[in-house]
Design a protein around this motif. Structure first.
Motif, PDB file in Angstrom:
ATOM      1  N   ARG A  57       0.021  22.140   6.643  1.00  0.00           N
ATOM      2  CA  ARG A  57       1.217  22.023   7.479  1.00  0.00           C
ATOM      3  C   ARG A  57       2.366  21.322   6.745  1.00  0.00           C
ATOM      4  NH1 ARG A  57       0.410  22.665  12.890  1.00  0.00           N
ATOM      5  NH2 ARG A  57       1.912  21.034  13.442  1.00  0.00           N
ATOM      6  N   ASN A  58       2.097  20.943   5.492  1.00  0.00           N
ATOM      7  CA  ASN A  58       3.106  20.273   4.662  1.00  0.00           C
ATOM      8  C   ASN A  58       3.668  19.032   5.363  1.00  0.00           C
ATOM      9  OD1 ASN A  58       4.654  19.931   2.346  1.00  0.00           O
ATOM     10  ND2 ASN A  58       6.383  21.092   3.179  1.00  0.00           N
ATOM     11  N   PRO A  59       2.798  18.068   5.676  1.00  0.00           N
ATOM     12  CA  PRO A  59       3.259  16.866   6.393  1.00  0.00           C
ATOM     13  C   PRO A  59       4.164  16.020   5.503  1.00  0.00           C
ATOM     14  CG  PRO A  59       1.011  16.572   5.627  1.00  0.00           C
ATOM     15  CD  PRO A  59       1.357  18.001   5.352  1.00  0.00           C
ATOM     16  N   SER A  60       4.965  15.171   6.120  1.00  0.00           N
ATOM     17  CA  SER A  60       5.856  14.289   5.371  1.00  0.00           C
ATOM     18  C   SER A  60       5.044  13.249   4.613  1.00  0.00           C
ATOM     19  CB  SER A  60       6.824  13.590   6.323  1.00  0.00           C
ATOM     20  OG  SER A  60       6.121  12.669   7.153  1.00  0.00           O
ATOM     21  N   GLN A  61       5.633  12.697   3.559  1.00  0.00           N
ATOM     22  CA  GLN A  61       4.964  11.639   2.807  1.00  0.00           C
ATOM     23  C   GLN A  61       4.773  10.408   3.683  1.00  0.00           C
ATOM     24  OE1 GLN A  61       3.749  11.999  -0.411  1.00  0.00           O
ATOM     25  NE2 GLN A  61       2.702  10.098   0.157  1.00  0.00           N
ATOM     26  N   GLU A  62       5.705  10.186   4.586  1.00  0.00           N
ATOM     27  CA  GLU A  62       5.583   9.055   5.511  1.00  0.00           C
ATOM     28  C   GLU A  62       4.331   9.188   6.376  1.00  0.00           C
ATOM     29  OE1 GLU A  62       8.080   6.800   9.101  1.00  0.00           O
ATOM     30  OE2 GLU A  62       8.832   8.680   8.228  1.00  0.00           O
ATOM     31  N   ALA A  63       4.074  10.407   6.888  1.00  0.00           N
ATOM     32  CA  ALA A  63       2.890  10.636   7.715  1.00  0.00           C
ATOM     33  C   ALA A  63       1.619  10.478   6.877  1.00  0.00           C
ATOM     34  CB  ALA A  63       2.944  12.022   8.350  1.00  0.00           C
ATOM     35  N   ARG A  64       1.648  10.978   5.642  1.00  0.00           N
ATOM     36  CA  ARG A  64       0.485  10.837   4.756  1.00  0.00           C
ATOM     37  C   ARG A  64       0.179   9.360   4.495  1.00  0.00           C
ATOM     38  NH1 ARG A  64      -0.177  15.321   0.751  1.00  0.00           N
ATOM     39  NH2 ARG A  64       1.105  17.086   1.384  1.00  0.00           N
ATOM     40  N   ASN A  65       1.223   8.598   4.200  1.00  0.00           N
ATOM     41  CA  ASN A  65       1.043   7.173   3.925  1.00  0.00           C
ATOM     42  C   ASN A  65       0.532   6.435   5.156  1.00  0.00           C
ATOM     43  OD1 ASN A  65       2.042   7.676   1.369  1.00  0.00           O
ATOM     44  ND2 ASN A  65       4.054   6.765   1.758  1.00  0.00           N
ATOM     45  N   GLN A  66       1.074   6.790   6.305  1.00  0.00           N
ATOM     46  CA  GLN A  66       0.699   6.097   7.540  1.00  0.00           C
ATOM     47  C   GLN A  66      -0.762   6.353   7.885  1.00  0.00           C
ATOM     48  OE1 GLN A  66       3.870   5.852  10.544  1.00  0.00           O
ATOM     49  NE2 GLN A  66       2.353   6.562  12.035  1.00  0.00           N
ATOM     50  N   ILE A  67      -1.198   7.613   7.736  1.00  0.00           N
ATOM     51  CA  ILE A  67      -2.601   7.952   7.998  1.00  0.00           C
ATOM     52  C   ILE A  67      -3.500   7.291   6.955  1.00  0.00           C
ATOM     53  CG2 ILE A  67      -4.281   9.839   7.951  1.00  0.00           C
ATOM     54  CD1 ILE A  67      -2.145  11.594   9.284  1.00  0.00           C
ATOM     55  N   GLY A  68      -3.081   7.339   5.691  1.00  0.00           N
ATOM     56  CA  GLY A  68      -3.863   6.696   4.640  1.00  0.00           C
ATOM     57  C   GLY A  68      -4.023   5.204   4.886  1.00  0.00           C
ATOM     58  N   GLN A  69      -2.945   4.546   5.318  1.00  0.00           N
ATOM     59  CA  GLN A  69      -3.004   3.114   5.608  1.00  0.00           C
ATOM     60  C   GLN A  69      -3.934   2.834   6.782  1.00  0.00           C
ATOM     61  OE1 GLN A  69      -0.973   0.547   3.770  1.00  0.00           O
ATOM     62  NE2 GLN A  69      -2.866  -0.345   4.550  1.00  0.00           N
ATOM     63  N   ALA A  70      -3.867   3.677   7.798  1.00  0.00           N
ATOM     64  CA  ALA A  70      -4.732   3.500   8.963  1.00  0.00           C
ATOM     65  C   ALA A  70      -6.208   3.620   8.578  1.00  0.00           C
ATOM     66  CB  ALA A  70      -4.377   4.527  10.038  1.00  0.00           C
ATOM     67  N   LEU A  71      -6.528   4.584   7.721  1.00  0.00           N
ATOM     68  CA  LEU A  71      -7.919   4.757   7.292  1.00  0.00           C
ATOM     69  C   LEU A  71      -8.369   3.589   6.420  1.00  0.00           C
ATOM     70  CD1 LEU A  71      -7.960   8.592   6.516  1.00  0.00           C
ATOM     71  CD2 LEU A  71      -9.071   7.418   8.427  1.00  0.00           C
ATOM     72  N   TRP A  72      -7.518   3.141   5.502  1.00  0.00           N
ATOM     73  CA  TRP A  72      -7.865   1.981   4.671  1.00  0.00           C
ATOM     74  C   TRP A  72      -8.102   0.758   5.561  1.00  0.00           C
ATOM     75  CZ3 TRP A  72      -8.919   1.185  -0.442  1.00  0.00           C
ATOM     76  CH2 TRP A  72      -8.969  -0.141  -0.854  1.00  0.00           C
ATOM     77  N   ASP A  73      -7.210   0.524   6.513  1.00  0.00           N
ATOM     78  CA  ASP A  73      -7.350  -0.632   7.410  1.00  0.00           C
ATOM     79  C   ASP A  73      -8.631  -0.544   8.240  1.00  0.00           C
ATOM     80  OD1 ASP A  73      -4.924  -1.486   6.431  1.00  0.00           O
ATOM     81  OD2 ASP A  73      -3.768  -0.898   8.203  1.00  0.00           O
ATOM     82  N   PHE A  74      -8.947   0.661   8.706  1.00  0.00           N
ATOM     83  CA  PHE A  74     -10.149   0.900   9.508  1.00  0.00           C
ATOM     84  C   PHE A  74     -11.394   0.471   8.734  1.00  0.00           C
ATOM     85  CE2 PHE A  74     -13.402   4.252  10.651  1.00  0.00           C
ATOM     86  CZ  PHE A  74     -13.755   3.729  11.887  1.00  0.00           C
ATOM     87  N   TYR A  75     -11.490   0.920   7.499  1.00  0.00           N
ATOM     88  CA  TYR A  75     -12.675   0.595   6.697  1.00  0.00           C
ATOM     89  C   TYR A  75     -12.658  -0.855   6.211  1.00  0.00           C
ATOM     90  CZ  TYR A  75     -14.514   5.242   6.983  1.00  0.00           C
ATOM     91  OH  TYR A  75     -15.066   6.397   7.470  1.00  0.00           O
ATOM     92  N   ASP A  76     -11.493  -1.365   5.880  1.00  0.00           N
ATOM     93  CA  ASP A  76     -11.384  -2.745   5.425  1.00  0.00           C
ATOM     94  C   ASP A  76     -11.841  -3.720   6.518  1.00  0.00           C
ATOM     95  OD1 ASP A  76     -10.685  -3.820   2.930  1.00  0.00           O
ATOM     96  OD2 ASP A  76      -8.832  -4.671   3.708  1.00  0.00           O
ATOM     97  N   PHE A  77     -11.403  -3.456   7.746  1.00  0.00           N
ATOM     98  CA  PHE A  77     -11.755  -4.335   8.861  1.00  0.00           C
ATOM     99  C   PHE A  77     -13.254  -4.289   9.153  1.00  0.00           C
ATOM    100  CE2 PHE A  77     -12.389  -4.994  13.459  1.00  0.00           C
ATOM    101  CZ  PHE A  77     -11.885  -6.271  13.579  1.00  0.00           C
ATOM    102  N   GLN A  78     -13.816  -3.091   9.172  1.00  0.00           N
ATOM    103  CA  GLN A  78     -15.255  -2.969   9.436  1.00  0.00           C
ATOM    104  C   GLN A  78     -16.079  -3.669   8.356  1.00  0.00           C
ATOM    105  OE1 GLN A  78     -16.521   1.205  10.966  1.00  0.00           O
ATOM    106  NE2 GLN A  78     -14.678   1.495   9.755  1.00  0.00           N
ATOM    107  N   MET A  79     -15.686  -3.419   7.104  1.00  0.00           N
ATOM    108  CA  MET A  79     -16.464  -3.938   5.982  1.00  0.00           C
ATOM    109  C   MET A  79     -16.430  -5.460   5.946  1.00  0.00           C
ATOM    110  SD  MET A  79     -18.282  -2.416   3.554  1.00  0.00           S
ATOM    111  CE  MET A  79     -17.541  -0.829   3.218  1.00  0.00           C
TER     112      MET A  79
END
Length: 443
Positions: A248-270
């Protein structure tokens, strides 16, 4: 995709399917070497393609733990030839689904009613089908629901399937038998947990509540009264799997935001929960154009022992690793170095490990990290390939690494892979975790 009207559940029948596939693979090798005698320039690409198709066809129809192992292997880029990884990746959400009668039978056996008696509307065509179960869309009181249904016989076949699939894994990966033996107990434990839908339901509700404060994450609500030991009912989440999202050719902002959310998700659990969603393949995430991501499927959870956690994350601290004695003790505690090793072996393996650790922990040592840096991942894959082909490692009679590292490493490899595909640039420094800390939520 054509539906399956039955799944072999008996040990003898399932073993027979593997034996037949083994004969096909042997025939493929014979054809390959015959062609190579005629033309020495023939590569293994066609052999890998033929073997991958034959093995995947068998695993996708058997379902269960055998197909799950294929899914796990597909996540580790560079471990498998491309023909295998591309095809095995289909098991994440595109395996052949079960037919309607088998679905209805599962409802009658576990909830005592048909889907049409429980929901206002139930789509008999599966929306997604993976290794252990498939998902159907339903409606109740105007609300869209996702119904996860476990395949018949999956729980009872875990042990026997793993015994049968082990030789395939040894041959495909090239790993020695001793390496596979060390980790298959861990795999078996996790696969048995994944077939326990009551356990998954409880964990899903607990972890969703504990991670609900993390920005840009969306979790479904769960419905215990419409769930059983082989069925889980949850809210239907809208979004796209990674491949479709990127198309869908998402914006870089959306990619970064999703990437940050996933990193935070795993960082918090770990770091705070010490237990982590250890199945980070793209089929378990739904991404949206607004930069939010839906997370589900908490069937595979790795509980992290305190001693392992402490030593594992000491590897991200360069100051600690400067002290030779401390570094050797960490390697020993993590079973990377063994008490029986000679000094020559200690020097050899510690040198290899240090270079690998420097590469893999790089994001942890920087305030921000660009996972779109292709040179970084090319360096990782090149080094992994170098290790894979080292005679000393291939001939080693000792498995190196704690069994706990299997799913923790798998979690980070899967996360890195998704972040790489997203080309996300995110905050990865220790200060980020402090922003996410909060008292655990009581559930």
């Amino acid at each position: 995709m054509k539906e399956q009207t039955n799944i072999p559940t008996g040990k003898v029948e399932r073993a027979g399917r593997f034996i037949t596939t083994g004969l096909k693979v042997g025939s493929n090798y014979l054809k390959h070497y015959t062609r190579k005698l005629m033309d020495p320039s023939v590569s293994k690409d066609e052999l890998h393609a033929d073997n991958a198709e034959d093995i995947y066809d068998t695993l996708s129809h058997l379902k269960g733990s055998a197909l799950k192992v294929a899914q796990m292997l597909s996540m580790d880029k560079g471990m498998l030839p491309k023909a295998y990884s591309d095809l095995f990746a289909m098991s994440q959400y595109s395996a052949p689904p079960l037919s309607g009668p088998l679905v209805v039978n599962t409802f009658l056996k576990t909830l005592g009613k048909t889907p049409t008696q429980l929901y206002d509307k139930f789509d008999m065509t599966a929306s997604n089908a993976a290794s252990i179960g498939q998902v159907h869309k339903a409606f109740k009181n105007g609300k869209p629901l996702a119904i996860k249904i476990q395949y018949p016989g999956v729980a009872n076949s875990v042990k026997s399937d793993l015994r049968i699939v082990k030789p395939f894994a040894v041959r495909i990966v090239g790993m020695s038998q001793v390496d596979m033996d060390k980790y298959f107990d861990e795999i078996e434990t996790k696969l048995l947990e994944e077939t326990d839908y009551k356990l998954e339901l409880r964990r899903s509700m607990e972890l969703s509540a504990q991670c609900a404060h993390i920005p840009n994450l969306v979790f479904p609500g769960y419905y215990p009264e419409l769930s059983s030991d082989r069925i889980i009912t949850m809210d239907w989440l809208e979004g796209h799997h990674l491949k479709e999202f990127l198309q869908r050719n998402p914006s870089q902002e959306a990619r970064n935001q999703i990437g940050q959310a996933l990193w935070d998700f795993y960082d918090f659990q770990m770091h705070q929960l010490k237990r982590v969603h250890a199945d980070p393949h793209p089929g378990n995430f739904l991404m949206r154009d607004d930069g939010t991501v839906g997370i589900f499927d908490f069937g595979c959870i790795k509980e992290i022992p305190e001693l392992f956690y402490t030593n594992y994350f000491m590897l991200t601290d360069k100051e600690i690793l400067k002290d030779e004695a401390t570094r050797m003790q960490i390697y020993t505690n993590l079973e990377m170095i063994h008490p029986t090793d000679t000094q020559k072996e200690i020097d050899f393996y510690s040198g290899l490990f240090q270079q690998m650790i420097d590469l893999l922990t790089l994001p942890f040592t920087q305030e921000t990290f660009d996972f779109g840096n292709e040179a970084y991942f090319q360096e990782i894959y090149a080094y992994m390939d170098y290790l894979y082909n080292l005679k000393e490692i291939r001939d080693s009679k000792v498995a190196r690494g704690s069994r706990h590292s299997l799913y923790v490493n798998r979690t980070y490899f899967g996360l890195y892979s998704i972040l790489s595909d997203l080309k996300a640039e995110i905050y990865t420094g220790a200060g980020r975790f402090k922003l996410l800390q909060q008292p655990p939520v009581a559930v």
